[in-house]
Design an enzyme around this catalytic site. Structure first.
Site, short mmCIF file in Angstrom:
data_model
loop_
_atom_site.label_atom_id
_atom_site.label_comp_id
_atom_site.label_asym_id
_atom_site.label_seq_id
_atom_site.Cartn_x
_atom_site.Cartn_y
_atom_site.Cartn_z
N MET A 11 -28.15 4.41 29.38
CA MET A 11 -29.01 5.55 28.72
C MET A 11 -28.31 5.38 26.93
SD MET A 11 -29.97 9.15 30.65
CE MET A 11 -30.86 9.49 28.65
N LYS A 164 -31.67 21.82 29.90
CA LYS A 164 -31.83 20.42 30.93
C LYS A 164 -31.39 20.77 32.16
CE LYS A 164 -31.65 16.16 31.66
NZ LYS A 164 -30.82 15.68 32.49
N GLU A 171 -36.81 19.11 38.52
CA GLU A 171 -37.28 17.53 39.23
C GLU A 171 -37.00 17.52 40.90
OE1 GLU A 171 -34.18 14.15 38.29
OE2 GLU A 171 -35.45 14.29 36.60
#
Length: 291
Positions: A11, A164, A171
């Site tokens: 990332m 998050k 998720e």
């Protein structure tokens, strides 16, 4: 705008490239000299003009704490550190307070986008003061996807990583719902083309999503997922989400179950299911399979 970026992995390296494409000056440091722009954190800081901003993208826990501590000794009053890793929100206040003793600001940034972020942009959830966040907005604007969504100033320090954490808990649940649907379709004698069933859901259905697109990609590459072992790790956020649910008394049936399913995936021969089989044999004489 100029930015120091620590950690140039999957990332971090793509974030450096996306920022440079947007015209920003990024000085990246990584322990891997082959991909690093400088030889040390100290050299990176020296190349940045004050007031500096340094974004940290290293594994959560000790690597992040050690990096923040080293940056504290290198940076000055008016500089800002952004932790963009998957740190637990409870660590953010401590980091911010430690840096504040030298007048260094702190922003926590939850980052989602994975290996696709270079082209598609990164969803950003940040926590910090209004002034610090406003100062870094050119960086956030360059990293986020095009359009009105993809960025939120979620609240004070810690809010970004908290958001998050919940994002990743959701998720977990979404992924497991797709996974259970896949297993049922694959087991059915009625359905003969499981990959195309999933592909058909990509338009016009209420279950369409990017996760569905990614599952379709995986099934197109390997329709029976024969090349993948049924083992799923967890990166921490799912556990932390469930722990927060316990602390606040919030029922998280789906997210909790999806986390425990990942634990089960790591057992070649579940001790719990051995006990279930033994009990069924004891009270009902049901057959058991020998190991």
């Amino acid at each position: 705008m100029q930015l120091g970026l620590v950690g140039l992995g999957k990332m971090g390296g793509n974030m450096r490239e996306r920022l440079r494409r947007a015209g920003h000056d990024v000085v990246g440091y990584d322990r891997n000299a082959e991909i690093s722009d400088v030889a040390s954190l100290a050299e990176m800081v020296q190349k940045l003009a004050a007031p500096r901003a340094v974004w940290v993208m290293v594994p959560h826990g000790d690597p992040t704490r050690q990096t923040v501590e080293e940056l504290r000794e290198l940076l000055d009053d008016g500089d800002i550190v952004i932790d963009g890793g998957n740190s637990r929100f409870t660590e953010d206040e401590a980091n911010a307070a430690h840096l504040a003793t030298k007048g260094i600001g702190y922003i926590d940034a939850g980052v989602s986008g994975g290996v696709w972020g270079l082209e598609n942009g990164y969803a950003l959830m940040v926590g910090g003061s209004d002034a610090d966040v406003a100062r870094l907005m050119p960086i956030f604007e360059a990293l986020k996807p095009a359009g009105d969504s993809g960025f939120v100033h979620a609240g004070k320090v810690g809010a970004g990583h908290y958001a998050k954490m919940v994002h990743n808990g959701i998720e977990y649940g979404l992924m497991h719902a797709y996974a259970e649907g896949y297993e049922l379709l694959a087991a059915s004698e009625h359905v003969t083309n499981v990959p195309e069933v999933f592909a058909s859901w990509r338009e016009g259905t209420v279950v369409r999503s990017w996760l569905l697109d990614l599952l379709v990609n995986a099934l197109q590459e390997d329709p029976e997922l024969a090349g993948i072992k049924g083992y799923a790790a967890d990166s921490g956020e799912g556990r932390w989400t469930v722990e927060e649910a316990i602390r606040l008394g919030v029922p998280l049936h789906v997210i909790s179950a999806s986390l425990f399913a990942r634990f089960a995936s790591r057992q070649d021969d579940s001790p719990a299911m051995k006990a279930v089989a033994a009990l069924r044999n004891q009270f009902g004489g049901h057959a058991v399979k020998s190991s």
